[in-house]
Design a protein around this motif. Structure first.
Motif, PDB file in Angstrom:
ATOM      1  N   VAL A 145       0.850  -1.184   0.000  1.00 53.43           N
ATOM      2  CA  VAL A 145       0.000   0.000   0.000  1.00 53.43           C
ATOM      3  C   VAL A 145       0.890   1.239   0.000  1.00 53.43           C
ATOM      4  O   VAL A 145       2.055   1.179   0.379  1.00 53.43           O
ATOM      5  N   ALA A 146       0.330   2.353  -0.413  1.00 49.51           N
ATOM      6  CA  ALA A 146       1.142   3.552  -0.615  1.00 49.51           C
ATOM      7  C   ALA A 146       1.655   4.155   0.685  1.00 49.51           C
ATOM      8  O   ALA A 146       2.810   4.559   0.781  1.00 49.51           O
ATOM      9  N   ASN A 147       0.785   4.221   1.705  1.00 54.55           N
ATOM     10  CA  ASN A 147       1.171   4.922   2.931  1.00 54.55           C
ATOM     11  C   ASN A 147       0.451   4.335   4.134  1.00 54.55           C
ATOM     12  O   ASN A 147      -0.379   3.422   4.008  1.00 54.55           O
ATOM     13  N   VAL A 148       0.751   4.877   5.316  1.00 53.06           N
ATOM     14  CA  VAL A 148       0.160   4.340   6.547  1.00 53.06           C
ATOM     15  C   VAL A 148      -1.337   4.624   6.638  1.00 53.06           C
ATOM     16  O   VAL A 148      -2.060   3.924   7.349  1.00 53.06           O
ATOM     17  N   HIS A 149      -1.822   5.642   5.917  1.00 55.86           N
ATOM     18  CA  HIS A 149      -3.262   5.926   5.923  1.00 55.86           C
ATOM     19  C   HIS A 149      -4.027   4.762   5.304  1.00 55.86           C
ATOM     20  O   HIS A 149      -5.082   4.356   5.811  1.00 55.86           O
ATOM     21  N   HIS A 150      -3.500   4.214   4.215  1.00 57.24           N
ATOM     22  CA  HIS A 150      -4.097   3.019   3.619  1.00 57.24           C
ATOM     23  C   HIS A 150      -3.876   1.810   4.522  1.00 57.24           C
ATOM     24  O   HIS A 150      -4.751   0.947   4.646  1.00 57.24           O
TER      25      HIS A 150
END
Length: 203
Positions: A145-150
């Motif tokens: 996933v792209a970042n920790v939000h995802h």
């Protein structure tokens, strides 16, 4: 009723009854890297991890076999490769203290931080990711996933009893500013991108 119970009962009786929706948290998709795998590799190496390039032909697990070739004790929870320490036969976490290499498959990874997420479903015994001298992680590129939000929207955080991000090897520089790997955990963390034998995404 104790004073503690009285205080808690008073708090419950007088707490506000207003229902407020949680704020919407953006996913920052406008900053997503063009290649999740390339971004993950860069972040992993920046954090001291080792990225194992997949062979273009032949045995895709050859980089792993090369690393564990001279190891005395190898414990694998990944179905793709076998070790000589059966994790199913381990009764106490301390029995894993002599493991040279642990091989596991990550639930997913985060490109932004170079982290892999390991849960009790991946490790079987959580201590294997800390007591082993070296950790090798198999990762399906589709599970980046792209970042920790995802990352925090993944099902693993709701459905697993244990979930931990691993970002590079154990490292400390507390003593005289000298960087030491392996003082509180694994001395090295290597990641090999390998498609799952049975691709069953957990999004």
């Amino acid at each position: 009723m104790s004073s503690r119970d009285e205080i808690l009962a008073s708090i419950r009786a007088n707490r506000p009854r207003v229902e407020r929706p949680l704020p919407a948290v953006p996913l920052f998709d406008d900053r997503a890297p063009p290649s999740g795998l390339a971004a993950f590799k860069e972040s992993l190496e920046r954090m001291g991890g080792i990225f194992l390039d997949t062979p273009t032909t032949g045995d895709v697990l050859a980089p792993v076999r090369e690393k564990i070739r001279d190891a005395k004790v190898v414990c694998s929870t990944a179905p793709e490769i076998a070790g000589n320490r059966d994790i199913a036969a381990v009764r106490e976490p301390g029995e894993l203290a002599d493991v040279d290499f642990a091989i596991v498959r990550a639930a997913f990874a985060v490109a932004e931080t170079g982290s892999v997420l390991l849960s009790e479903a991946d490790l079987r015994i959580n201590a294997v990711a800390y007591l082993a001298q070296h950790l090798i992680v198999l990762l399906d590129p589709a599970d980046i996933v792209a970042n920790v939000h995802h990352a925090y929207r993944r099902r693993e955080f709701r459905e697993r009893h244990y979930a931990c991000f691993h970002t590079g090897p154990s490292a400390t520089a507390d003593i005289e500013g000298v960087l030491i790997h392996g003082a509180q955990g694994v001395r090295s963390l290597s990641v090999l991108p390998v498609v799952r034998a049975c691709n069953n995404p957990t999004h």
